[in-house]
Scaffold this motif. Structure first.
Motif, PDB file in Angstrom:
ATOM      1  N   ALA A   1       0.824  -1.211   0.000  1.00 28.45           N
ATOM      2  CA  ALA A   1       0.000   0.000   0.000  1.00 28.45           C
ATOM      3  C   ALA A   1       0.858   1.261   0.000  1.00 28.45           C
ATOM      4  CB  ALA A   1      -0.911   0.010   1.226  1.00 28.45           C
TER       5      ALA A   1
ATOM      6  N   PRO B   1       1.413   6.925   0.240  1.00 27.49           N
ATOM      7  CA  PRO B   1       0.515   6.026  -0.494  1.00 27.49           C
ATOM      8  C   PRO B   1       0.572   6.328  -1.994  1.00 27.49           C
ATOM      9  CG  PRO B   1      -0.751   7.727   0.629  1.00 27.49           C
ATOM     10  CD  PRO B   1       0.678   7.944   1.017  1.00 27.49           C
TER      11      PRO B   1
ATOM     12  N   THR C   1      -2.341  10.566  -6.092  1.00 30.58           N
ATOM     13  CA  THR C   1      -3.678  10.856  -6.643  1.00 30.58           C
ATOM     14  C   THR C   1      -3.737  12.303  -7.137  1.00 30.58           C
ATOM     15  OG1 THR C   1      -4.454  11.318  -4.386  1.00 30.58           O
ATOM     16  CG2 THR C   1      -4.896   9.133  -5.252  1.00 30.58           C
TER      17      THR C   1
ATOM     18  N   ALA D   1      -8.425   7.145  -2.615  1.00 29.84           N
ATOM     19  CA  ALA D   1      -7.603   5.988  -2.985  1.00 29.84           C
ATOM     20  C   ALA D   1      -7.253   6.050  -4.472  1.00 29.84           C
ATOM     21  CB  ALA D   1      -8.355   4.702  -2.676  1.00 29.84           C
TER      22      ALA D   1
END
Lengths: 82, 147
Positions: free
Chosen positions: A51, A77, A80, B135
């Protein structure tokens, strides 16, 4: 000594954005092992390496990347942007 | 080839005009703009975008240079904001200029695909129930394979 940086939920879980770390580790994976052994919050942040992404001196890298001569390692992570 | 990473809002029309005016040889200019999307059903209080100062500029510079090398482009522009934004606010834009539209369109898509998963930005959505990190989607990673 290297600068270790944390971003997004990794930063929140560990509770700080960056720190100076004295390490004997030869690779990023070795550094992760040392950090995990410190405290539960580190163990929680590094529980699932799939992750996480890592950058070594501001370049995306693998967990087996060597730390020789490295100044800065960052954990975060998947990105995005956009 | 300009890269700007900033907290301040930008004026899409003014940026597009300035970019277009500087392209003497281009026959095509493509712009793409990313906008803060509300949560399903509404209720987004704010979106916060975190980034990695230093690495962000390097990563965007490399992505833009790759596009310039790969397509016949005369120029590229990337603007990406960080910090707190509300639904409807502009997050980022890319612009590409080329002699022909195919190069401009493809390069703009390439910039967007790489920017989504190779530039160090992270989005957090704050709603009534608290904050959630957005996410990464498998489709975004898969999108890189076509290049």
């Amino acid at each position: 000594m290297i600068d270790v940086l944390y971003f997004a939920w990794v930063r929140e879980r560990i509770g700080l954005p960056r720190e100076r770390v004295e390490t004997r580790a030869g690779t990023v994976a070795g550094l992760v092992e040392e950090l995990r052994a410190r405290e539960d919050r580190y163990a929680a942040a590094f529980a699932d390496l799939s992750a996480l992404r890592v950058a070594v001196d501001q370049e995306l890298a693998d967990f087996d990347a060597p730390l020789d001569g490295v100044h800065e390692v960052a954990f975060f992570p998947p990105m995005t942007g956009g | 080839m300009a890269i700007r990473v900033q907290a301040e809002p930008f004026d899409l029309g003014a940026e597009a005009d300035t970019f277009a005016a500087a392209q003497a040889d281009a026959g095509a200019i493509v712009t793409f703009t990313g906008v803060v999307r509300d949560l399903p059903g509404g209720g987004l209080d704010r979106m916060e975008i975190e980034h990695y100062p230093g690495m962000t500029e390097r990563a965007l510079g490399r992505i833009a240079a790759d596009a310039m090398a790969r397509w016949d482009l005369s120029d590229t522009l990337i603007i990406h904001r960080h910090g707190a934004m509300r639904a409807g606010d502009l997050i980022m834009m890319v612009a590409t200029a080329a002699r022909h539209r195919k190069d401009a369109f493809e390069a703009a898509e390439f910039l967007m695909d790489y920017l989504k998963s190779r530039a160090p930005f992270w989005k957090k959505e704050h709603g009534a129930a608290g904050g959630d990190w957005v996410a990464a989607r498998d489709e975004d990673e898969d999108a890189l394979e076509r290049w």
